[in-house]
Design a protein around this motif. Structure first.
Motif, PDB file in Angstrom:
ATOM      1  N   ASN A 242      71.996  74.803  43.866  1.00  0.00           N
ATOM      2  CA  ASN A 242      70.638  75.340  43.828  1.00  0.00           C
ATOM      3  C   ASN A 242      70.488  76.417  44.901  1.00  0.00           C
ATOM      4  OD1 ASN A 242      68.008  75.560  42.956  1.00  0.00           O
ATOM      5  ND2 ASN A 242      67.319  73.619  43.816  1.00  0.00           N
ATOM      6  N   GLU A 243      69.531  77.335  44.716  1.00  0.00           N
ATOM      7  CA  GLU A 243      69.285  78.388  45.698  1.00  0.00           C
ATOM      8  C   GLU A 243      67.828  78.818  45.607  1.00  0.00           C
ATOM      9  OE1 GLU A 243      70.492  82.607  44.142  1.00  0.00           O
ATOM     10  OE2 GLU A 243      72.222  81.282  43.890  1.00  0.00           O
TER      11      GLU A 243
ATOM     12  N   PRO B 261      70.653  73.144  48.814  1.00  0.00           N
ATOM     13  CA  PRO B 261      71.429  73.347  47.575  1.00  0.00           C
ATOM     14  C   PRO B 261      71.334  72.213  46.566  1.00  0.00           C
ATOM     15  CG  PRO B 261      72.880  72.519  49.277  1.00  0.00           C
ATOM     16  CD  PRO B 261      71.524  72.696  49.928  1.00  0.00           C
ATOM     17  N   PHE B 262      70.403  71.273  46.768  1.00  0.00           N
ATOM     18  CA  PHE B 262      70.300  70.104  45.899  1.00  0.00           C
ATOM     19  C   PHE B 262      69.332  70.350  44.741  1.00  0.00           C
ATOM     20  CE2 PHE B 262      70.625  68.738  50.410  1.00  0.00           C
ATOM     21  CZ  PHE B 262      71.967  68.343  50.376  1.00  0.00           C
ATOM     22  N   LEU B 263      69.420  69.479  43.720  1.00  0.00           N
ATOM     23  CA  LEU B 263      68.397  69.343  42.680  1.00  0.00           C
ATOM     24  C   LEU B 263      68.049  70.636  41.956  1.00  0.00           C
ATOM     25  CD1 LEU B 263      66.040  66.897  44.595  1.00  0.00           C
ATOM     26  CD2 LEU B 263      67.697  66.317  42.815  1.00  0.00           C
ATOM     27  N   ALA B 264      69.071  71.333  41.512  1.00  0.00           N
ATOM     28  CA  ALA B 264      68.817  72.580  40.783  1.00  0.00           C
ATOM     29  C   ALA B 264      67.990  72.308  39.529  1.00  0.00           C
ATOM     30  CB  ALA B 264      70.138  73.243  40.399  1.00  0.00           C
ATOM     31  N   PRO B 265      67.014  73.161  39.250  1.00  0.00           N
ATOM     32  CA  PRO B 265      66.183  72.974  38.055  1.00  0.00           C
ATOM     33  C   PRO B 265      66.939  73.365  36.790  1.00  0.00           C
ATOM     34  CG  PRO B 265      65.615  75.027  39.120  1.00  0.00           C
ATOM     35  CD  PRO B 265      66.626  74.364  40.017  1.00  0.00           C
ATOM     36  N   ILE B 266      66.459  72.873  35.672  1.00  0.00           N
ATOM     37  CA  ILE B 266      66.924  73.410  34.398  1.00  0.00           C
ATOM     38  C   ILE B 266      66.536  74.891  34.378  1.00  0.00           C
ATOM     39  CG2 ILE B 266      66.531  73.307  31.885  1.00  0.00           C
ATOM     40  CD1 ILE B 266      66.033  70.286  32.270  1.00  0.00           C
TER      41      ILE B 266
ATOM     42  N   THR C 125      59.209  76.278  49.895  1.00  0.00           N
ATOM     43  CA  THR C 125      58.783  75.551  51.089  1.00  0.00           C
ATOM     44  C   THR C 125      59.805  74.558  51.612  1.00  0.00           C
ATOM     45  OG1 THR C 125      57.630  73.864  49.764  1.00  0.00           O
ATOM     46  CG2 THR C 125      56.346  75.784  50.489  1.00  0.00           C
ATOM     47  N   HIS C 126      61.019  74.535  51.025  1.00  0.00           N
ATOM     48  CA  HIS C 126      62.027  73.608  51.552  1.00  0.00           C
ATOM     49  C   HIS C 126      63.414  74.044  51.127  1.00  0.00           C
ATOM     50  CE1 HIS C 126      62.596  69.466  53.294  1.00  0.00           C
ATOM     51  NE2 HIS C 126      63.809  69.689  52.805  1.00  0.00           N
TER      52      HIS C 126
ATOM     53  N   ILE D  70      51.426  68.158  48.438  1.00  0.00           N
ATOM     54  CA  ILE D  70      52.489  67.569  47.620  1.00  0.00           C
ATOM     55  C   ILE D  70      53.351  68.704  47.092  1.00  0.00           C
ATOM     56  CG2 ILE D  70      53.059  66.079  45.689  1.00  0.00           C
ATOM     57  CD1 ILE D  70      51.380  64.619  47.748  1.00  0.00           C
ATOM     58  N   SER D  71      54.653  68.629  47.339  1.00  0.00           N
ATOM     59  CA  SER D  71      55.572  69.694  46.932  1.00  0.00           C
ATOM     60  C   SER D  71      56.517  69.202  45.847  1.00  0.00           C
ATOM     61  CB  SER D  71      56.383  70.173  48.139  1.00  0.00           C
ATOM     62  OG  SER D  71      57.233  71.235  47.770  1.00  0.00           O
ATOM     63  N   PHE D  72      56.676  70.025  44.821  1.00  0.00           N
ATOM     64  CA  PHE D  72      57.526  69.682  43.689  1.00  0.00           C
ATOM     65  C   PHE D  72      58.785  70.541  43.686  1.00  0.00           C
ATOM     66  CE2 PHE D  72      53.291  68.324  42.629  1.00  0.00           C
ATOM     67  CZ  PHE D  72      53.514  67.029  42.175  1.00  0.00           C
ATOM     68  N   SER D  73      59.889  69.894  43.334  1.00  0.00           N
ATOM     69  CA  SER D  73      61.207  70.543  43.332  1.00  0.00           C
ATOM     70  C   SER D  73      61.720  70.657  41.904  1.00  0.00           C
ATOM     71  CB  SER D  73      62.178  69.720  44.177  1.00  0.00           C
ATOM     72  OG  SER D  73      62.456  68.485  43.520  1.00  0.00           O
ATOM     73  N   GLY D  74      63.024  70.913  41.760  1.00  0.00           N
ATOM     74  CA  GLY D  74      63.626  71.060  40.449  1.00  0.00           C
ATOM     75  C   GLY D  74      63.506  69.838  39.564  1.00  0.00           C
ATOM     76  N   THR D  75      63.237  68.671  40.150  1.00  0.00           N
ATOM     77  CA  THR D  75      63.100  67.460  39.338  1.00  0.00           C
ATOM     78  C   THR D  75      61.928  67.559  38.370  1.00  0.00           C
ATOM     79  OG1 THR D  75      61.807  66.393  41.093  1.00  0.00           O
ATOM     80  CG2 THR D  75      64.185  65.979  41.072  1.00  0.00           C
ATOM     81  N   VAL D  76      60.946  68.405  38.679  1.00  0.00           N
ATOM     82  CA  VAL D  76      59.797  68.540  37.781  1.00  0.00           C
ATOM     83  C   VAL D  76      60.189  69.202  36.465  1.00  0.00           C
ATOM     84  CG1 VAL D  76      58.943  70.832  38.486  1.00  0.00           C
ATOM     85  CG2 VAL D  76      57.304  69.048  37.839  1.00  0.00           C
ATOM     86  N   THR D  77      61.359  69.845  36.410  1.00  0.00           N
ATOM     87  CA  THR D  77      61.823  70.482  35.172  1.00  0.00           C
ATOM     88  C   THR D  77      62.612  69.527  34.284  1.00  0.00           C
ATOM     89  OG1 THR D  77      63.959  71.269  36.046  1.00  0.00           O
ATOM     90  CG2 THR D  77      62.028  72.670  36.410  1.00  0.00           C
ATOM     91  N   PHE D  78      62.913  68.323  34.787  1.00  0.00           N
ATOM     92  CA  PHE D  78      63.708  67.375  34.007  1.00  0.00           C
ATOM     93  C   PHE D  78      62.820  66.728  32.935  1.00  0.00           C
ATOM     94  CE2 PHE D  78      66.437  66.412  38.031  1.00  0.00           C
ATOM     95  CZ  PHE D  78      66.875  67.727  38.047  1.00  0.00           C
TER      96      PHE D  78
END
Length: 265
Positions: free
Chosen positions: A221-222, A209-214, A6-7, A176-184
């Motif tokens: 990021n992609e 391209p920001f905040l790539a998840p673990i 979604t983003h 509420i949308s969660f990004s790669g930060t939720v994997t930290f």
């Protein structure tokens, strides 16, 4: 199983050389739709061109709070309104919002944010909201806007707030949308928020391209990596990946009024 990222910001220069390969990977990862956010209206044509190439891409138009200084005028508001009205693939206004981490131009940010909320309301589009170090001011402003003008649909994107702050925006009706930060591992407040959001209000994204998840942290990021975001949210919510994918995809299609799944197969 299908997901919606979604983003995304795949018009950025870092994707220019290999966007076709990136698209192959998101298609292989069963990403049904992508919602392309917009930093400033000058991006519109480049985002539109990407949607021409990849029919699963829908997009927004707006002005990011960090780009407001010296750029916001009534003419800019008119431009956003006209662009948003010009293409049926525009599914949101934004990203807009407040950012006090890198800028302190509160008055200008609030003016631009308020006018973009009005545009979203006029066009019956959701807003994609960027909120960094500004949750209390944001919530107060939205409550005031709601009282004076009525509610606006939208999403708090790349959410990183506390559970208490999360509840403020849930009470206002936001997704509420969660990004790669939720994997930290140390992002405990984000983990708690991901557990408390109602099932009909939760979304996933990359903000690429920001905040790539673990396990890609520190790399570009992609969209295909939204799978890792969804996997972690599923674990936190004690759901199967299929259940989480079904919930978040249904929610994304509802919020952004995306076409029925399978339309572009």
């Amino acid at each position: 199983m299908q997901l919606v990222d979604t983003h995304v910001h795949i018009n950025f220069e870092t994707f220019q050389q290999d966007l076709d390969e990136v698209a192959k990977r998101w298609r292989a990862a069963s990403i049904a739709y992508l919602v392309h956010s917009c930093v400033e209206p000058s991006e519109f044509k480049s985002i539109q061109a990407i949607a021409d190439r990849f029919p699963e891409v829908f997009f927004a138009v707006g002005l990011h709070p960090l780009d407001v200084e010296g750029k916001w005028t009534d003419q800019r508001a008119d431009e956003i309104f006209q662009l948003a009205s010009s293409d049926r693939r525009v599914v949101a206004i934004g990203e807009t919002g407040l950012d006090f981490f890198k800028a302190q131009d509160l008055e200008q940010q609030l003016q631009a944010f308020n006018q973009q909320l009005e545009i979203a309301q006029r066009l019956d589009l959701p807003v994609i909201i960027h909120c960094r170090d500004a949750a209390a001011v944001m919530a107060d402003h939205l409550r005031t806007f709601w009282e004076q003008h009525g509610a606006v649909r939208g999403v708090m994107h790349c959410w990183g707030g506390t559970p208490e702050e999360t509840q403020w925006f849930l009470d206002l009706g936001f997704f509420i949308s969660f990004s790669g930060t939720v994997t930290f591992k140390k992002a405990t407040q984000i983990h708690e928020s991901a557990q408390m959001v109602p099932s009909d209000r939760i979304l996933v994204e990359t903000d690429c391209p920001f905040l790539a998840p673990i396990p890609y942290r520190g790399k570009r990021n992609e969209p295909a990596h939204v799978q890792h975001v969804a996997e972690q949210v599923a674990i936190l919510r004690n759901l199967s990946m299929d259940q989480l994918a079904a919930q978040t995809t249904k929610n994304a299609c509802k919020l952004f009024r995306l076409p029925p799944l399978g339309s572009f197969n």
